[in-house]
Scaffold this motif. Structure first.
Motif, PDB file in Angstrom:
ATOM      1  N   VAL A   1       0.851  -1.192   0.000  1.00  7.88           N
ATOM      2  CA  VAL A   1       0.000   0.000   0.000  1.00  7.88           C
ATOM      3  C   VAL A   1       0.883   1.237   0.000  1.00  7.88           C
ATOM      4  N   GLU A   2       0.500   2.247  -0.778  1.00 12.65           N
ATOM      5  CA  GLU A   2       1.240   3.505  -0.757  1.00 12.65           C
ATOM      6  C   GLU A   2       0.519   4.518   0.118  1.00 12.65           C
ATOM      7  N   VAL A   3       1.265   5.065   1.076  1.00 11.16           N
ATOM      8  CA  VAL A   3       0.720   6.032   2.026  1.00 11.16           C
ATOM      9  C   VAL A   3       1.293   7.401   1.690  1.00 11.16           C
ATOM     10  N   ASP A   4       0.442   8.292   1.220  1.00  3.94           N
ATOM     11  CA  ASP A   4       0.869   9.657   0.901  1.00  3.94           C
ATOM     12  C   ASP A   4       0.722  10.487   2.179  1.00  3.94           C
ATOM     13  N   LEU A   5       1.840  10.817   2.790  1.00  7.90           N
ATOM     14  CA  LEU A   5       1.800  11.520   4.070  1.00  7.90           C
ATOM     15  C   LEU A   5       1.269  12.942   3.943  1.00  7.90           C
ATOM     16  N   ALA A   6       1.232  13.474   2.723  1.00  7.99           N
ATOM     17  CA  ALA A   6       0.636  14.796   2.515  1.00  7.99           C
ATOM     18  C   ALA A   6      -0.883  14.735   2.676  1.00  7.99           C
ATOM     19  N   LYS A   7      -1.447  13.539   2.468  1.00  9.63           N
ATOM     20  CA  LYS A   7      -2.902  13.352   2.606  1.00  9.63           C
ATOM     21  C   LYS A   7      -3.255  12.704   3.941  1.00  9.63           C
ATOM     22  N   HIS A   8      -2.403  11.784   4.421  1.00  9.98           N
ATOM     23  CA  HIS A   8      -2.642  11.130   5.712  1.00  9.98           C
ATOM     24  C   HIS A   8      -1.949  11.957   6.796  1.00  9.98           C
ATOM     25  N   THR A   9      -2.607  13.023   7.195  1.00  7.62           N
ATOM     26  CA  THR A   9      -1.963  14.020   8.061  1.00  7.62           C
ATOM     27  C   THR A   9      -1.749  13.549   9.497  1.00  7.62           C
ATOM     28  N   THR A  10      -2.355  12.436   9.883  1.00  3.51           N
ATOM     29  CA  THR A  10      -2.173  11.939  11.254  1.00  3.51           C
ATOM     30  C   THR A  10      -1.068  10.889  11.337  1.00  3.51           C
ATOM     31  N   VAL A  11      -0.482  10.538  10.188  1.00  6.59           N
ATOM     32  CA  VAL A  11       0.601   9.555  10.152  1.00  6.59           C
ATOM     33  C   VAL A  11       1.922  10.285   9.942  1.00  6.59           C
ATOM     34  N   PHE A  12       2.941   9.886  10.693  1.00  7.18           N
ATOM     35  CA  PHE A  12       4.239  10.543  10.626  1.00  7.18           C
ATOM     36  C   PHE A  12       5.344   9.503  10.448  1.00  7.18           C
ATOM     37  N   ILE A  13       6.502   9.954   9.975  1.00  6.62           N
ATOM     38  CA  ILE A  13       7.691   9.093   9.953  1.00  6.62           C
ATOM     39  C   ILE A  13       8.276   9.088  11.340  1.00  6.62           C
ATOM     40  N   ASP A  14       8.312   7.918  11.934  1.00  8.84           N
ATOM     41  CA  ASP A  14       8.809   7.781  13.300  1.00  8.84           C
ATOM     42  C   ASP A  14      10.321   7.651  13.338  1.00  8.84           C
ATOM     43  N   SER A  15      10.888   6.910  12.364  1.00  9.79           N
ATOM     44  CA  SER A  15      12.343   6.745  12.337  1.00  9.79           C
ATOM     45  C   SER A  15      12.790   6.305  10.958  1.00  9.79           C
ATOM     46  N   VAL A  16      14.075   6.519  10.683  1.00  5.74           N
ATOM     47  CA  VAL A  16      14.682   6.086   9.426  1.00  5.74           C
ATOM     48  C   VAL A  16      15.484   4.815   9.704  1.00  5.74           C
ATOM     49  N   LEU A  17      15.311   3.805   8.849  1.00  2.02           N
ATOM     50  CA  LEU A  17      15.971   2.518   9.012  1.00  2.02           C
ATOM     51  C   LEU A  17      17.130   2.416   8.015  1.00  2.02           C
ATOM     52  N   GLN A  18      18.194   1.771   8.418  1.00  2.30           N
ATOM     53  CA  GLN A  18      19.330   1.583   7.517  1.00  2.30           C
ATOM     54  C   GLN A  18      19.527   0.113   7.202  1.00  2.30           C
TER      55      GLN A  18
END
Length: 343
Positions: A326-343
């Motif tokens: 599923v693709e989550v467009d964070l510009a539209k899903h305003t209650t969802v945030f990036i919590d952390s970056v994984l390496q």
């Protein structure tokens, strides 16, 4: 493709982007199947992050502001210039000038693309990639500030040569000032080049000055520092935060952007930092992230006006259970945030 740490690369995986040597030659080509020997060699020559191909993300395209062909040409010409300096010979700035027009032309055409510094660095090519990155970012800041083309050209040449004083130079000069800092050496190398504006020499001289007067080599402050040098200082700082281990640890782009905001108004020109942040991809395409929904995925798209709210393709839950893609467009899903970056 995905952007991953070299320690997480497995033999048999395929390289997602070409890796160049210091003189612009191809070290490893896009698509090559990686072996244990190749991975160990990349580790040994200082590579920490690479792009690898992944069937789940094979449609992801990294849009570059400057083509690989132009990057290679710029690096080759820089290599020729720096080799002349190392051998104590007079260097021909036409080598640099010849690549600036094509570089600027491509940047102007792609000025609306958010910057992500995706070229893989090695110990051999890091000086050239750094100069190229600082030039591209400086140009974009200048474009944001609506600089005329003649000023943009001077700015980009200054950015390209800002660290020229770091190149080893055989000289009988024992001046303490020249030994004190590479900015002095860069200024001395460039100031008598009649084919270059003296302002270009001042970029090399002033790019480590800080707005609060705590910089080098002359502790200049505010508007005493030329505009070109203030722009290059912003681009130089960002690239160093991402890649220079001498600063402590390498930051991820979102961390570096936050740090730049802290420096704005103190060490860096606040207005230039604001313009800069409009050009940068905070979460570059191909980056693996964990969302506040506890799902993990990979950044697959960007928004020019909202660099901190990319499109994320979710591939698994926190527990590792496979999900429907599923693709989550964070510009539209305003209650969802990036919590952390994984390496």
């Amino acid at each position: 493709m995905r952007y991953v740490h070299i320690d997480n690369v497995e033999p048999g995986e395929h390289l997602g982007r070409t890796i160049f040597s210091g003189n612009g030659a191809v070290l490893l080509s896009d698509g090559v199947q990686l072996t244990v020997y190749m991975i160990n060699t990349l580790n040994r020559i200082g590579v920490t992050m690479i792009y690898i191909k992944d069937p789940l993300f094979e449609d992801i395209e990294i849009i570059d502001i400057v083509s690989e062909e132009t990057k290679r040409a710029v690096m080759q010409r820089m290599g020729q210039t720096f080799d002349s300096i190392r051998s104590g010979k007079d260097f021909n700035t036409r080598n640099i000038n010849g690549s600036i027009d094509s570089l600027l032309d491509e940047i102007m055409k792609n000025k609306d693309v958010l910057v992500q510094l995706s070229d893989i660095r090695t110990k051999d090519n890091e000086m050239y990639v750094h100069a190229l990155n600082v030039s591209m970012m400086s140009a974009l800041i200048g474009i944001q500030m609506e600089m005329p083309m003649n000023q943009l050209r001077e700015l980009v040449i200054g950015a390209m040569l800002h660290d020229i004083g770091k190149v080893e130079l055989i000289t009988d000069d024992t001046s303490e000032d020249l030994k004190k800092h590479h900015t002095w050496r860069g200024f001395e190398l460039l100031k008598n080049k009649r084919e270059l504006s003296l302002l270009i020499a001042h970029v090399a001289f002033q790019h480590h000055e800080k707005m609060n007067g705590s910089g080098l080599p002359r502790e200049m402050q505010g508007d005493q520092i030329h505009l070109y040098a203030r722009i290059v200082a912003v681009a130089n700082t960002y690239d160093n935060l991402l890649f220079d281990l001498s600063l402590g640890r390498r930051m991820m782009p979102h961390e570096a952007c936050e740090h730049m905001m802290v420096l704005a108004g103190e060490e860096l020109d606040r207005e230039i930092v604001i313009q800069f942040l409009r050009t940068i991809s905070v979460y570059p395409t191909g980056t693996s992230v964990r969302l506040s929904s506890k799902e993990t995925g990979v950044v697959v798209g960007q928004h020019r006006g909202l660099p901190g709210r990319p499109v994320v393709r979710v591939v698994k839950s926190e527990s590792g259970t496979d999900l429907e893609v599923v693709e989550v467009d964070l510009a539209k899903h305003t209650t969802v945030f990036i919590d952390s970056v994984l390496q």
